[in-house]
Scaffold this active site. Structure first.
Site, PDB file in Angstrom:
ATOM      1  CB  CYS A  22      59.430  99.506  -0.278  1.00  0.00           C
ATOM      2  SG  CYS A  22      60.505 100.760   1.146  1.00  0.00           S
ATOM      3  CB  CYS A  78      52.589  55.160  40.891  1.00  0.00           C
ATOM      4  SG  CYS A  78      51.903  54.343  39.194  1.00  0.00           S
ATOM      5  CB  CYS A 136      54.368  55.791  -6.115  1.00  0.00           C
ATOM      6  SG  CYS A 136      53.635  57.217  -4.985  1.00  0.00           S
ATOM      7  CB  CYS A 150      41.246  56.072   1.850  1.00  0.00           C
ATOM      8  SG  CYS A 150      39.550  56.935   2.304  1.00  0.00           S
ATOM      9  CB  CYS A 210      40.885  57.678   6.680  1.00  0.00           C
ATOM     10  SG  CYS A 210      41.618  56.889   5.707  1.00  0.00           S
ATOM     11  CB  CYS A 231      44.586  99.667  -6.253  1.00  0.00           C
ATOM     12  SG  CYS A 231      46.744  99.382  -5.609  1.00  0.00           S
ATOM     13  CB  CYS A 240      49.473  61.745  53.676  1.00  0.00           C
ATOM     14  SG  CYS A 240      50.213  60.494  53.292  1.00  0.00           S
ATOM     15  CB  CYS A 271      55.547  65.109  46.312  1.00  0.00           C
ATOM     16  SG  CYS A 271      54.441  66.659  46.916  1.00  0.00           S
TER      17      CYS A 271
END
Length: 474
Positions: free
Chosen positions: A246, A422, A332, A337, A340, A238, A417, A430
């Site tokens: 800068c 658990c 190495c 695969c 995956c 360009c 309430c 609470c």
């Protein structure tokens, strides 16, 4: 040598030295003479080309380039003792891009100029003619064909040849000559081959453009300071110009952020990209090494047949064979695969980790029928179904339950309430603030005025008003 001739020579050489800079005129040390370099002013968009039927075989035959500068014509001269009273200067005229015939035509015209100025100094007139009228005199226009004179066709003549001898000037493309060419002994096309000529012209043009750029002033569009071109840099595509300071900061920020593909011209919507050479000129060696590495990696990422070794200590690129899902790292020797990135598992479906189930489910839901079949083939239908079911369950739990603050078991609250128990670890907590409650007195949390859940044991509990009123009346 008469004193008048001697004085005229000294005055002429002194005048030339004062008119032209050291690159254009140099006086000889031991004799009365020197060398002048004539830089021609070319018209805009001047093109040079080599035709496909050139005598010399070129790999890039038929090319065309637009240039701004051509290598100079070189006039070497020596002043005889009786110049300018009787004899003309002895000279040679050399140039790389003019044919011997064209150079001979210029030599002949220099002789004619001497005849017109006989008895007075002529070097300045020669130099002005070569600089301002060479292109017009030889009928050179754009595009200009580059040619090398064929030595087999050359019949040389001495400087004392008959002045009536006519020379073929040649044209813009160096027209073919039916008769044997006559070349002046003083005309020298000092280039070995057409391929060398092309390279020398392009190198000279680039060097001169850089020289002109460095000597001009430019306004940086980033810092809005006016600086010399030697302190600036322009994008090749360009031609937008910015100061190096800068651009250096701009490049360093992008490289540190890993955005090596985004070293674009700062001008909005401008697609021009900095070249690696420009980046190397501005940033430090360590940053450029990072830029080079990331650029290579991003380029490899765009190649469909390149994958990376999944071992964290390796990560080297591996070429993938077409139609094969097994990759073997050459460093190495790890077989994996390519789908995956786990150890190669043959024809068995790829295993999916819990972290990837959400991505797999989203990918499957957004895929078309063809891609769904590919995912079924890659992971297996049971794995896909499991991903869909688990993600639906997870979404339902996130929407309708809360996790125990002690063990993380999902707990759903239907009614009652806000003191919850658990089902996994039997911990009291609470439902409002999800804080653990004391096993000795779990209701203290709701009765303590300093608690954020004070008097909120039944907060947000839906109670059937009709049933409550009936119970009160009873």
């Amino acid at each position: 040598m008469s004193s008048e001739d001697r004085e005229a020579q000294e005055d002429e050489l002194l005048a030339l030295a004062s008119i032209y800079d050291g690159d254009e005129f140099r006086k000889a040390e031991s004799v009365q003479g020197g060398e002048t370099r004539i830089y021609l002013d070319l018209p805009q968009n001047f093109k040079i080309f080599v035709s496909g039927n050139s005598n010399e075989c070129l790999q890039n035959s038929g090319f065309e380039y637009t240039i701004c500068f051509l290598p100079p014509l070189v006039l070497n001269f020596e002043l005889p003792p009786d110049y300018p009273s009787s004899s003309p200067p002895s000279f040679t005229l050399s140039g790389k891009w003019l044919s011997p015939t064209q150079l001979s035509a210029l030599c002949k015209h220099l002789d004619n100029l001497w005849e017109e100025h006989r008895g007075s100094v002529v070097l300045f007139a020669w130099m002005q003619f070569l600089k301002e009228e060479t292109l017009a005199y030889l009928n050179i226009v754009s595009p200009f064909e580059l040619k090398i004179g064929s030595q087999k066709k050359v019949q040389r003549r001495t400087a004392q040849a008959s002045p009536n001898t006519e020379l073929d000037f040649g044209g813009a493309a160096g027209s073919d000559v039916d008769q044997e060419e006559i070349v002046d002994e003083r005309a020298v096309q000092d280039v070995e081959s057409l391929s060398n000529l092309i390279q020398e012209i392009l190198d000279f043009d680039q060097a001169q453009q850089i020289k002109c750029f460095n000597s001009k002033l430019f306004l940086c569009s980033i810092c809005f300071c006016e600086k010399l071109g030697s302190e600036c840099m322009y994008f090749l595509e360009c031609r937008h110009v910015y100061c190096k300071a800068c651009l250096k900061d701009y490049f360093e920020i992008q490289i540190r952020d890993g955005q090596v593909q985004c070293l674009n011209c700062p001008e909005p919507k401008c697609p021009s990209v900095a070249t690696p050479g420009q980046v190397k000129e501005l940033v430090e060696a360590e940053l450029f090494a990072r830029y080079d590495r990331l650029l290579l990696q991003s380029s490899l990422d765009l190649m469909a047949d390149v994958v990376y070794c999944p071992r964290p200590c390796c990560q080297l690129p591996v070429m993938q064979e077409p139609g094969c899902t097994m990759g073997i790292c050459s460093s190495c020797n790890f077989a994996f695969c390519t789908l995956c990135r786990l150890t190669y598992h043959g024809v068995s479906p790829c295993k999916v980790t819990a972290e990837k189930l959400m991505d797999l489910r989203n990918e499957y839901l957004q895929a078309d029928e063809a891609n769904k079949r590919l995912l079924d083939q890659r992971y297996g239908k049971r794995v896909i179904q499991k991903a869909l079911e688990e993600m639906e369950s997870k979404e339902w739990l996130e929407k309708n339950s809360k996790s125990c603050p002690c063990c993380g078991t999902p707990i759903e609250k239907l009614d009652g309430c806000n003191k919850m128990t658990c089902t996994g670890c039997m911990q009291y907590f609470c439902w409002i603030c999800m804080g653990s409650l004391s096993r000795a007195n779990p209701y203290k949390h709701f009765n303590d005025p300093g608690s954020p859940c004070f008097n909120r044991l039944f907060y947000a509990v839906d109670v059937d008003d009709d049933i409550w009123e009936d119970e009160v009346e009873d």
